[in-house]
Design a protein around this motif. Sequence first.
Motif, short mmCIF file in Angstrom:
data_model
loop_
_atom_site.label_atom_id
_atom_site.label_comp_id
_atom_site.label_asym_id
_atom_site.label_seq_id
_atom_site.Cartn_x
_atom_site.Cartn_y
_atom_site.Cartn_z
N ALA A 107 -11.06 18.23 9.92
CA ALA A 107 -10.18 19.20 9.28
C ALA A 107 -10.15 20.51 10.06
CB ALA A 107 -10.62 19.44 7.84
N ALA A 108 -11.32 20.95 10.52
CA ALA A 108 -11.39 22.19 11.28
C ALA A 108 -10.66 22.09 12.60
CB ALA A 108 -12.85 22.57 11.52
N ALA A 109 -10.71 20.91 13.22
CA ALA A 109 -10.13 20.74 14.54
C ALA A 109 -8.61 20.55 14.51
CB ALA A 109 -10.77 19.54 15.24
N TYR A 110 -8.08 19.94 13.45
CA TYR A 110 -6.67 19.53 13.48
C TYR A 110 -5.78 20.15 12.42
CZ TYR A 110 -7.86 15.99 16.94
OH TYR A 110 -8.27 15.35 18.09
N ALA A 111 -6.32 20.65 11.33
CA ALA A 111 -5.47 21.18 10.26
C ALA A 111 -5.03 22.61 10.56
CB ALA A 111 -6.21 21.13 8.92
N HIS A 112 -3.78 22.90 10.26
CA HIS A 112 -3.33 24.29 10.32
C HIS A 112 -3.87 25.08 9.12
CE1 HIS A 112 -0.17 22.12 12.67
NE2 HIS A 112 -0.32 23.16 13.45
N ARG A 113 -3.92 24.39 7.97
CA ARG A 113 -4.46 25.01 6.76
C ARG A 113 -5.35 24.01 6.06
NH1 ARG A 113 0.03 25.37 3.67
NH2 ARG A 113 -1.32 25.65 1.87
N VAL A 114 -6.34 24.55 5.37
CA VAL A 114 -7.27 23.72 4.60
C VAL A 114 -7.26 24.22 3.16
CG1 VAL A 114 -9.67 23.05 4.27
CG2 VAL A 114 -8.75 23.25 6.58
N VAL A 115 -7.16 23.28 2.23
CA VAL A 115 -7.29 23.59 0.81
C VAL A 115 -8.59 22.97 0.32
CG1 VAL A 115 -6.29 23.28 -1.49
CG2 VAL A 115 -4.79 23.67 0.48
N ILE A 116 -9.52 23.80 -0.08
CA ILE A 116 -10.82 23.33 -0.57
C ILE A 116 -10.75 23.22 -2.08
CG2 ILE A 116 -13.30 23.77 -0.67
CD1 ILE A 116 -13.02 25.51 1.82
N LEU A 117 -11.00 22.00 -2.58
CA LEU A 117 -10.96 21.76 -4.02
C LEU A 117 -12.38 21.64 -4.56
CD1 LEU A 117 -8.07 19.14 -4.19
CD2 LEU A 117 -7.99 21.50 -4.99
N ARG A 118 -12.55 22.17 -5.77
CA ARG A 118 -13.83 22.07 -6.45
C ARG A 118 -13.55 21.92 -7.94
NH1 ARG A 118 -17.66 27.13 -5.87
NH2 ARG A 118 -15.71 28.08 -6.53
N SER A 119 -13.99 20.80 -8.52
CA SER A 119 -13.84 20.56 -9.96
C SER A 119 -12.40 20.76 -10.44
CB SER A 119 -14.78 21.48 -10.76
OG SER A 119 -16.12 21.26 -10.38
N GLY A 120 -11.44 20.25 -9.65
CA GLY A 120 -10.05 20.30 -10.05
C GLY A 120 -9.35 21.61 -9.85
N ARG A 121 -9.99 22.54 -9.16
CA ARG A 121 -9.38 23.84 -8.89
C ARG A 121 -9.44 24.15 -7.39
NH1 ARG A 121 -8.73 26.79 -13.61
NH2 ARG A 121 -9.81 25.96 -15.45
N VAL A 122 -8.58 25.05 -6.95
CA VAL A 122 -8.59 25.47 -5.55
C VAL A 122 -9.64 26.55 -5.36
CG1 VAL A 122 -7.26 26.54 -3.70
CG2 VAL A 122 -6.17 24.86 -5.21
N ALA A 123 -10.63 26.25 -4.52
CA ALA A 123 -11.67 27.23 -4.22
C ALA A 123 -11.28 28.14 -3.07
CB ALA A 123 -12.99 26.52 -3.89
#
Length: 273
Positions: A216-232
């Motif tokens: 994800a770090a190498a190829y994604a332009h953006r990362v969405v981190i999910l935790r317990s059904g919410r965006v962290a």
Amino acid sequence: MRLLRSWPVSPGAASVGDVLVEAEGLHVRFGARAVLAGVDLVARAGEVVALVGPNGAGKSTLLAALAADVPAAEGAVRVFGRPVAEWTAAELALRRAVLPQAAALSFPFTVADVVRMGRAPHVTATPLEDGRAVADAMAATEVTDFAARPFSALSGGERARVALARVLAQRAPLLLLDEPTAALDLKHQELVLRLCRERARHGEAVVVVLHDLALAAAYAHRVVILRSGRVAADGPPAEVFEDGLLSEVYGHPVEVFPHPRTGAVVVGPKRPA
């Protein structure tokens, strides 16, 4: 009196930056259990968006909701600016292609047959157009050499690449991929993420569920981190991949540091020296 059938119309070419899919205040429930709670997400033409987070965070459910395969209990999902419920299945199939976690077939289709299934939405395409799309997708995923083999005779990694080839053959401008690298060796993990970046360079939007934070770090332009059904967190990997946040989200010590040669973000579990 003969009735004329109206075929769904393919979307025009998207411009880089156009919003192809978005979720706003999205809630999804399975029975009494809330799986997603107020998720906002936008994916634009020209970018790869990676959904990451621990097991049970809601990544696959979010992807399924974006694909219109799971209904929203509250909030909205829009594809190409319209609520997903306003598109027919045929219209959606021309706009988004979905790769599920597992691909199972009950009949002895060949690899070429499976990839050709991706052309089903293109009812007005010529045989030449279909053949070119299938050949290009098989070449891109390196499955051409076993085109005539039964899908059921393939290894897990080979099946995963054939399933991806089917998605690429669909030639939809929005790709929704659920753990496309899970069964792949290192070479083909890199191949798949390079293909994601290539599709983004051609003006498509790619939303991909990944467990490998380094990919994800190498190829994604953006990362969405999910935790317990919410965006962290939501942003470029270099901004949102931070030791403390990742360690908290995953419940395990994580370290983030620059690659010694490229300076790119490297993510991994923190282990004793």
